[in-house]
Design a protein around this motif. Structure first.
Motif, PDB file in Angstrom:
ATOM      1  N   TRP A 142       2.443  -6.156   3.613  1.00  0.00           N
ATOM      2  CA  TRP A 142       2.018  -7.233   4.506  1.00  0.00           C
ATOM      3  C   TRP A 142       1.861  -8.538   3.746  1.00  0.00           C
ATOM      4  O   TRP A 142       1.417  -8.544   2.601  1.00  0.00           O
ATOM      5  CB  TRP A 142       0.646  -6.933   5.112  1.00  0.00           C
TER       6      TRP A 142
ATOM      7  N   ASN B 106       5.057  -2.604  13.201  1.00  0.00           N
ATOM      8  CA  ASN B 106       5.678  -2.151  11.955  1.00  0.00           C
ATOM      9  C   ASN B 106       4.819  -2.592  10.768  1.00  0.00           C
ATOM     10  O   ASN B 106       4.629  -3.778  10.552  1.00  0.00           O
ATOM     11  CB  ASN B 106       7.092  -2.747  11.841  1.00  0.00           C
ATOM     12  N   PRO B 107       4.325  -1.641   9.970  1.00  0.00           N
ATOM     13  CA  PRO B 107       3.461  -2.009   8.854  1.00  0.00           C
ATOM     14  C   PRO B 107       4.203  -2.387   7.572  1.00  0.00           C
ATOM     15  O   PRO B 107       3.569  -2.811   6.602  1.00  0.00           O
ATOM     16  CB  PRO B 107       2.626  -0.745   8.639  1.00  0.00           C
ATOM     17  N   ILE B 108       5.510  -2.228   7.553  1.00  0.00           N
ATOM     18  CA  ILE B 108       6.236  -2.429   6.290  1.00  0.00           C
ATOM     19  C   ILE B 108       7.203  -3.600   6.418  1.00  0.00           C
ATOM     20  O   ILE B 108       8.405  -3.428   6.674  1.00  0.00           O
ATOM     21  CB  ILE B 108       6.952  -1.138   5.843  1.00  0.00           C
ATOM     22  N   SER B 109       6.665  -4.803   6.226  1.00  0.00           N
ATOM     23  CA  SER B 109       7.479  -6.018   6.314  1.00  0.00           C
ATOM     24  C   SER B 109       8.651  -5.971   5.345  1.00  0.00           C
ATOM     25  O   SER B 109       8.539  -5.434   4.248  1.00  0.00           O
ATOM     26  CB  SER B 109       6.621  -7.245   5.978  1.00  0.00           C
TER      27      SER B 109
ATOM     28  N   THR C  66      -2.397  -7.148  10.735  1.00  0.00           N
ATOM     29  CA  THR C  66      -2.137  -5.727  10.956  1.00  0.00           C
ATOM     30  C   THR C  66      -2.498  -4.854   9.755  1.00  0.00           C
ATOM     31  O   THR C  66      -2.275  -3.652   9.785  1.00  0.00           O
ATOM     32  CB  THR C  66      -0.658  -5.512  11.320  1.00  0.00           C
ATOM     33  N   GLN C  67      -3.049  -5.451   8.711  1.00  0.00           N
ATOM     34  CA  GLN C  67      -3.449  -4.671   7.541  1.00  0.00           C
ATOM     35  C   GLN C  67      -4.650  -3.795   7.877  1.00  0.00           C
ATOM     36  O   GLN C  67      -5.529  -4.209   8.623  1.00  0.00           O
ATOM     37  CB  GLN C  67      -3.846  -5.586   6.384  1.00  0.00           C
TER      38      GLN C  67
ATOM     39  N   TRP D 109      10.922   2.329  14.145  1.00  0.00           N
ATOM     40  CA  TRP D 109      10.951   1.872  12.753  1.00  0.00           C
ATOM     41  C   TRP D 109      12.148   2.446  12.013  1.00  0.00           C
ATOM     42  O   TRP D 109      12.765   1.760  11.196  1.00  0.00           O
ATOM     43  CB  TRP D 109       9.645   2.216  12.042  1.00  0.00           C
TER      44      TRP D 109
ATOM     45  N   ALA E 138       4.918   5.523   6.359  1.00  0.00           N
ATOM     46  CA  ALA E 138       4.114   4.744   7.304  1.00  0.00           C
ATOM     47  C   ALA E 138       3.589   5.636   8.423  1.00  0.00           C
ATOM     48  O   ALA E 138       4.272   6.546   8.878  1.00  0.00           O
ATOM     49  CB  ALA E 138       4.941   3.600   7.884  1.00  0.00           C
TER      50      ALA E 138
ATOM     51  N   GLN F 178       0.847  -1.192   0.000  1.00  0.00           N
ATOM     52  CA  GLN F 178       0.000   0.000   0.000  1.00  0.00           C
ATOM     53  C   GLN F 178       0.885   1.246   0.000  1.00  0.00           C
ATOM     54  O   GLN F 178       1.925   1.277   0.661  1.00  0.00           O
ATOM     55  CB  GLN F 178      -0.899   0.000   1.237  1.00  0.00           C
TER      56      GLN F 178
ATOM     57  N   GLY G 292       2.569   0.468   3.634  1.00  0.00           N
ATOM     58  CA  GLY G 292       2.565  -0.855   4.216  1.00  0.00           C
ATOM     59  C   GLY G 292       2.943  -1.926   3.221  1.00  0.00           C
ATOM     60  O   GLY G 292       2.792  -1.752   2.004  1.00  0.00           O
TER      61      GLY G 292
END
Length: 157
Positions: free
Chosen positions: A27, A119-122, A33-34, A82, A72, A17, A25
């Protein structure tokens, strides 16, 4: 406006995203967590394409650093954690204590762990590189099996 696309990886499908400011993000589809609203699907958005290309190169073993812009959303503390995650070198692991030390807040180990988990950004913001003090692979929103696979890909374990 938020947009998203999908990327199939060796570890499963990812949702990516972004908005015009940067990546919001990344995921695995099994992650809880999305956000509920990803925006509109846009397979031609420049930032989404850049993130997808860089992730594909990472999985192919030809990229070990990312330079896609990040936007993010999180608290100031989460943002600090992060940002520190992005300084963990490829192929290395840190303990939660080392991460707390890196943000000059050595007593915040538990809070650092919580921020790490949000953390939204794997992968691009490499929370998978944080392990327990004993060396144990602790939780990962994408699953501990994926964490192990990512660390193995980076020759960190």
């Amino acid at each position: 406006m938020n947009v998203f696309t999908y990327l199939d990886t060796p570890l499963g499908r990812m949702t990516i995203q972004a908005n015009d400011q940067g990546l919001l993000g990344a995921w695995f589809t099994t992650q809880t967590t999305q956000p509920d609203d990803l925006g509109e699907q846009d397979d031609g958005h420049a930032i989404l394409n850049q993130a997808a290309l860089q992730l594909s190169e990472y999985f192919a073993g030809i990229r070990n650093q990312f330079d896609v812009p990040i936007a993010a959303k999180g608290t100031a503390f989460q943002q600090q954690v992060w940002q520190a995650l992005t300084t963990i070198p490829f192929g290395e692991t840190w303990s939660y204590q080392q991460l707390a030390d890196a943000i000059d807040n050595p007593k915040a180990v538990r809070a650092v762990g919580l921020a790490n988990g949000k953390n939204p950004i794997s992968i691009i913001v490499p929370c998978h590189r944080v392990i327990g003090k004993s060396g144990k692979l602790t939780g990962y929103a994408g699953g501990v099996e994926r964490k192990a696979a990512l660390l193995k890909l980076e020759n960190a374990i």
